[in-house]
Write an enzyme that holds these catalytic residues in place. Structure first.
Site, short mmCIF file in Angstrom:
data_model
loop_
_atom_site.label_atom_id
_atom_site.label_comp_id
_atom_site.label_asym_id
_atom_site.label_seq_id
_atom_site.Cartn_x
_atom_site.Cartn_y
_atom_site.Cartn_z
N ASP A 11 0.87 -1.17 0.00
CA ASP A 11 0.00 0.00 0.00
C ASP A 11 0.91 1.23 0.00
OD1 ASP A 11 -1.94 1.89 0.62
OD2 ASP A 11 -2.69 0.89 2.39
N PHE A 69 -10.08 -1.25 0.14
CA PHE A 69 -9.69 -2.19 1.18
C PHE A 69 -10.18 -3.58 0.79
CE2 PHE A 69 -10.04 -4.64 5.04
CZ PHE A 69 -8.85 -4.35 5.68
P1 5GP Z 1 1.81 -0.47 3.76
O1 5GP Z 1 2.85 -0.48 4.83
O2 5GP Z 1 2.37 -0.76 2.38
O3 5GP Z 1 1.00 0.79 3.78
O4 5GP Z 1 0.77 -1.58 4.12
C1 5GP Z 1 1.03 -2.90 3.93
C2 5GP Z 1 0.32 -3.75 4.94
O5 5GP Z 1 -0.94 -3.19 5.26
C3 5GP Z 1 0.06 -5.11 4.36
O6 5GP Z 1 1.04 -6.01 4.78
C4 5GP Z 1 -1.29 -5.47 4.91
O7 5GP Z 1 -1.13 -6.13 6.14
C5 5GP Z 1 -1.94 -4.15 5.18
N1 5GP Z 1 -2.87 -3.76 4.11
C6 5GP Z 1 -2.72 -2.83 3.15
N2 5GP Z 1 -3.80 -2.72 2.37
C7 5GP Z 1 -4.67 -3.64 2.85
C8 5GP Z 1 -6.00 -4.05 2.45
O8 5GP Z 1 -6.62 -3.57 1.49
N3 5GP Z 1 -6.56 -5.04 3.19
C9 5GP Z 1 -5.92 -5.64 4.24
N4 5GP Z 1 -6.58 -6.59 4.89
N5 5GP Z 1 -4.70 -5.28 4.64
C10 5GP Z 1 -4.08 -4.30 3.95
#
Ligand code: 5GP
Length: 144
Positions: free
Chosen positions: A71, A120
């Site tokens: 993300d 999400f």
């Molecule tokens: P970032 O650090 O890249 O912002 O987020 C990554 C982490 O956030 C992923 O490992 C996951 O656990 C969580 N995450 C990001 N987007 C989603 C989503 O749409 N659904 C879920 N369940 N987890 C997400």
């Protein structure tokens, strides 16, 4: 001699990794890393917490990091730095889902399976708000 280490990032990466390693016809060891950034929210808090660490040394290993979704990139950047600090021979990263539009930091990804919009999603290892539904066999988007 066994040199490959596959590291699923928990908790979300467990199902994708389980399917992936079944098709990897090389000698490998599996280690786990755990990270949390979401808490009970549906947007990343930006604060990454290590919730589980590896047990074997990673030096001299060709590491494949397996992540469910990227993300902002903060989680992967943090985990990749942690792995690199342990001197593996190489580090490659595969992610199942990429919400590229949300990226805040540059992260090197070797392979991404699906690009998805800024929604999400949960199922297939990913949790719904509150930590449920990781066992769904398919990936669904939360109703807006
Ligand atoms: P970032 O650090 O890249 O912002 O987020 C990554 C982490 O956030 C992923 O490992 C996951 O656990 C969580 N995450 C990001 N987007 C989603 C989503 O749409 N659904 C879920 N369940 N987890 C997400």
């Amino acid at each position: 001699c066994i040199r490959d280490s596959v590291i699923p990032l928990l908790r979300g990466g467990f199902m994708f990794a389980a399917d992936l390693v079944r098709y990897m016809d090389v000698d490998l060891q599996i280690e786990f890393l755990g990270a949390a950034s979401y808490g009970e929210q549906t947007v990343s808090s930006g604060e990454v917490r290590l919730t589980l660490d590896t047990t074997l040394p990673l030096s001299g290993r060709d590491v494949l990091l397996v992540e469910d979704i990227i993300d902002t990139g903060l989680t992967l950047a943090y985990i990749q730095n942690l792995i690199k600090s342990r001197n593996p021979t190489s580090l490659r990263t595969i992610v199942l889902l990429d919400k590229e539009i949300r990226r805040k930091v540059d992260v090197e990804i070797d392979r991404c399976v699906f690009n998805i919009p800024d929604r999400f999603v949960f199922g297939y290892g990913l949790d719904s708000p509150g930590g449920f539904d990781r066992n769904l066999p398919n990936i669904v988007a939360l109703k807006e």
